[in-house]
Scaffold this motif. Sequence first.
Motif, PDB file in Angstrom:
ATOM      1  N   GLU A 152      -9.084  21.860 -10.421  1.00 39.54           N
ATOM      2  CA  GLU A 152      -9.157  23.256  -9.986  1.00 39.54           C
ATOM      3  C   GLU A 152     -10.222  23.980 -10.797  1.00 39.54           C
TER       4      GLU A 152
ATOM      5  N   ASP B  57     -11.541  27.991 -11.083  1.00 38.54           N
ATOM      6  CA  ASP B  57     -11.346  29.388 -10.709  1.00 38.54           C
ATOM      7  C   ASP B  57     -12.639  30.138 -11.002  1.00 38.54           C
TER       8      ASP B  57
ATOM      9  N   TYR C  69     -10.807  25.881  -0.679  1.00 40.34           N
ATOM     10  CA  TYR C  69     -11.358  27.105  -1.262  1.00 40.34           C
ATOM     11  C   TYR C  69     -10.577  28.299  -0.751  1.00 40.34           C
TER      12      TYR C  69
ATOM     13  N   LEU D 130     -10.696  30.368  -5.959  1.00 35.22           N
ATOM     14  CA  LEU D 130     -10.155  29.112  -6.472  1.00 35.22           C
ATOM     15  C   LEU D 130     -10.590  27.939  -5.600  1.00 35.22           C
ATOM     16  N   TYR D 131     -11.207  26.957  -6.252  1.00 40.59           N
ATOM     17  CA  TYR D 131     -11.561  25.693  -5.617  1.00 40.59           C
ATOM     18  C   TYR D 131     -10.606  24.639  -6.150  1.00 40.59           C
ATOM     19  N   SER D 132     -10.115  23.772  -5.262  1.00 42.11           N
ATOM     20  CA  SER D 132      -9.225  22.707  -5.726  1.00 42.11           C
ATOM     21  C   SER D 132      -9.450  21.454  -4.898  1.00 42.11           C
ATOM     22  N   TRP D 133      -9.203  20.316  -5.546  1.00 42.37           N
ATOM     23  CA  TRP D 133      -9.346  19.032  -4.869  1.00 42.37           C
ATOM     24  C   TRP D 133      -8.554  17.983  -5.629  1.00 42.37           C
TER      25      TRP D 133
END
Length: 135
Positions: free
Chosen positions: A61, A63, A84, A90-93
């Motif tokens: 993650e 932010d 996104y 916030l980006y998450s993968w």
Amino acid sequence: MGYRQIVRYRLIYAGLALLVLAAVALGTVLAMEGEEIDLPAPIEAVSPSPGDRVIRQAAVEVDMAIGYEATLYVDGLPVPDAAYVPATGLYSWAPHPNSAIFTEWTPGDHTVRVEWIRTSGTPDVGSFEWSFRVQ
């Protein structure tokens, strides 16, 4: 209550207090994981933190401050399917069976790189890279 009983209770309480103090100190020392980091201004938080040890189900993650767009790279490969949330930045993968780059974390070190660009106002581009370890 005699003098000996008072001394005995005081020793018991002092021993318990020292035991609690030792447990708190040990917990604090063992809970510190990863490195102390100074994040660049557009990045508000990253997870896992640099140097962390994580389980195979961990998600990456990043932010970002509002007004920035980011691209994530994991182990040098671009992450095309990062989630996104524009309202929070916030980006998450996390690896998954349909992932374009890999389907699961392998044990060992992994490197994440985030590259950003400001979408409004004066131009601002940059990048930040860190590593963590999968157990």
